[in-house]
Design a protein around this motif. Structure first.
Motif, PDB file in Angstrom:
ATOM      1  N   ARG A 208       0.802  -1.238   0.000  1.00 50.85           N
ATOM      2  CA  ARG A 208       0.000   0.000   0.000  1.00 50.85           C
ATOM      3  C   ARG A 208       0.830   1.283   0.000  1.00 50.85           C
ATOM      4  NH1 ARG A 208      -5.024   0.074   3.963  1.00 50.85           N
ATOM      5  NH2 ARG A 208      -5.430  -1.703   2.595  1.00 50.85           N
ATOM      6  N   PRO A 209       1.932   1.386   0.789  1.00 50.29           N
ATOM      7  CA  PRO A 209       2.683   2.650   0.786  1.00 50.29           C
ATOM      8  C   PRO A 209       3.289   3.007  -0.565  1.00 50.29           C
ATOM      9  CG  PRO A 209       3.246   1.318   2.706  1.00 50.29           C
ATOM     10  CD  PRO A 209       2.460   0.441   1.789  1.00 50.29           C
TER      11      PRO A 209
ATOM     12  N   THR B 245       2.611   5.678  -6.426  1.00 52.48           N
ATOM     13  CA  THR B 245       3.707   6.629  -6.200  1.00 52.48           C
ATOM     14  C   THR B 245       4.594   6.826  -7.420  1.00 52.48           C
ATOM     15  OG1 THR B 245       5.215   4.916  -5.360  1.00 52.48           O
ATOM     16  CG2 THR B 245       3.759   5.993  -3.755  1.00 52.48           C
TER      17      THR B 245
END
Length: 431
Positions: A152-153, A157
């Motif tokens: 998830r992080p 991105t």
């Protein structure tokens, strides 16, 4: 690994110590696991036993009798339309085996497997350092293999989409492994090697695959896009930092190089294909050597110096291509990217990879350059074939019944599956 999976390597160098490393730790990117459309992935964390609990000979007795070995890699267990699961295996000292199913969310691309891989590696290194034991870590992440995933992080991105997210998480994980080596103060006694086993799998590109830049085609072919990968060698205090080497290498060289790191000589009762790469890494010494490219038992091509000769050209069959399976999307080189197996053994197609890394412009058969290159290639092929000892195929017989339907530990979880009837049959490898 094919008979010659190697291609040109780029060594970006660190620093290193004069002694042989106590901790050889190849951080090796493996993309050859899983299948598009599957929703589970195997996590194999056991260095000595296969998923069925039987001991394997994949790890030399030398390694098993020496300091701790940990292999972390994704691998298939079994898959049927009714049971599309991948199994997670783990064996710790004095603990019984267990397994888990590890999901990948196909809609969002979220999966925490890279973090599991990372934490397992970090814990292993810490345990070995506390025990003051040398170790060997084989860290084979597979997040960039379709179905691509990231935790998830890292999701969202990257400008490169889900594939870029996966690469960013792998990059971050490698950084954490190197940081721990620094924290443990063992960098000057640790050799780290990072590479891949093949070029990007373009059949799942662009969203679920990488890019091979200017190189032709991708994984599952013997063109440069399928065979040429980068490599990074890191050994602070020993390997000079910031250098690039043009030494031609192969993954098979890791065997011979590892023996040299341990101060051991390779076996003398057979021809060893691998080259000791330490002279290139430590002293910048280049060795002129050929690289042979096989598909199955067929010698498809050979690279010698800047020249690459193709004895056969083939991407994949027309049948697969018409089904939308394309190993060379957007790349059509007449007479080269063929969908029938075209023989060129009498007059191989020869490319100069320095001028033409994309293998688009074969040398003229009538040119002096072609004839000179052909003489050199012919000689090394003859020498290679004189010493070639055919091996016994290990992937020719397939039998679903022997796959891992009920690994040890499944009873406690209530997840054992009934094996199907045993029906051995010749495996089908259409490409």
């Amino acid at each position: 690994m094919a008979a010659a999976t190697g291609a040109e390597r780029r060594w970006v160098r660190g620093r290193g110590s004069p002694e042989a490393p106590q901790h050889p730790a190849p951080a090796y990117g493996r993309h050859g696991v899983g299948r598009p459309g599957g929703i589970w992935r195997t996590f194999q964390r056991d260095p000595e036993f296969g998923p069925d609990g039987c001991r394997r000979d994949a790890f030399p007795k030398l390694l098993l009798s020496q300091p701790a070995v940990l292999t972390i890699s994704g691998s298939s267990a079994h898959w049927t339309p009714a049971h599309p699961q991948r199994l997670l295996h783990h064996q710790r000292p004095r603990q019984k085996r267990y397994y888990e199913e590890f999901p990948i969310n196909l809609r969002t691309g979220e999966a925490n497997l890279t973090q599991v891989y990372l934490q397992e590696a970090l814990d292993f290194m810490k345990r070995q350092q506390v025990a003051q034991r040398p170790f060997f870590l084989y860290w084979a992440i597979d997040a960039t293999h379709a179905p691509v995933y990231a935790s998830r992080p890292f999701l969202g991105t990257s400008r490169r989409g889900r594939y870029g997210d996966a690469v960013r998480e792998i990059d971050d994980s490698v950084g954490k492994i190197l940081s721990l080596l620094r924290d443990l103060r063992i960098t000057e006694n640790t050799f780290v090697f990072f590479t891949s086993d093949n070029g990007a799998a373009l059949i799942s590109a662009p969203k679920q695959g990488g890019s091979n830049g200017p190189f032709l085609c991708g994984k599952q072919t013997t063109f440069e896009g399928g065979m040429r990968e980068p490599a990074i060698a890191w050994w602070p205090g020993r390997i000079p930092a910031g250098q690039v080497s043009h030494q031609l290498g192969s993954i098979m060289d890791l065997f011979t190089t590892s023996l040299a790191l341990a101060g051991l000589a390779p076996p003398s009762d057979r021809v060893i294909d691998g080259l000791d790469l330490l002279p290139a890494m430590l002293r910048g010494q280049l060795t002129d050597r050929p690289i042979f490219y096989y598909r199955g038992n067929t010698l498809m091509a050979v690279t010698l110096g800047q020249y690459k000769a193709h004895f056969w050209t083939w991407t994949n069959s027309w049948e697969e291509y018409r089904q939308g399976i394309d190993f060379c999307p957007g790349q059509n080189v007449s007479g080269v990217t063929t969908h029938t197996q075209e023989e060129h053994t009498k007059l191989p197609l020869i490319f100069h990879l320095g001028r033409d890394p994309g293998e688009r412009y074969p040398l003229s058969f009538a040119s002096t350059e072609y004839l000179d290159a052909l003489r050199g290639v012919t000689l090394v092929v003859q020498q290679h074939q004189k010493t070639l000892v055919p091996g016994q195929p290990q992937l020719n017989v397939c039998n679903q019944a022997v796959m891992n339907w009920a690994p040890p530990g499944c009873e406690k979880l209530g997840k054992c599956l009934t094996p199907p009837e045993s029906i051995p049959e010749k495996c089908s490898w259409p490409h």
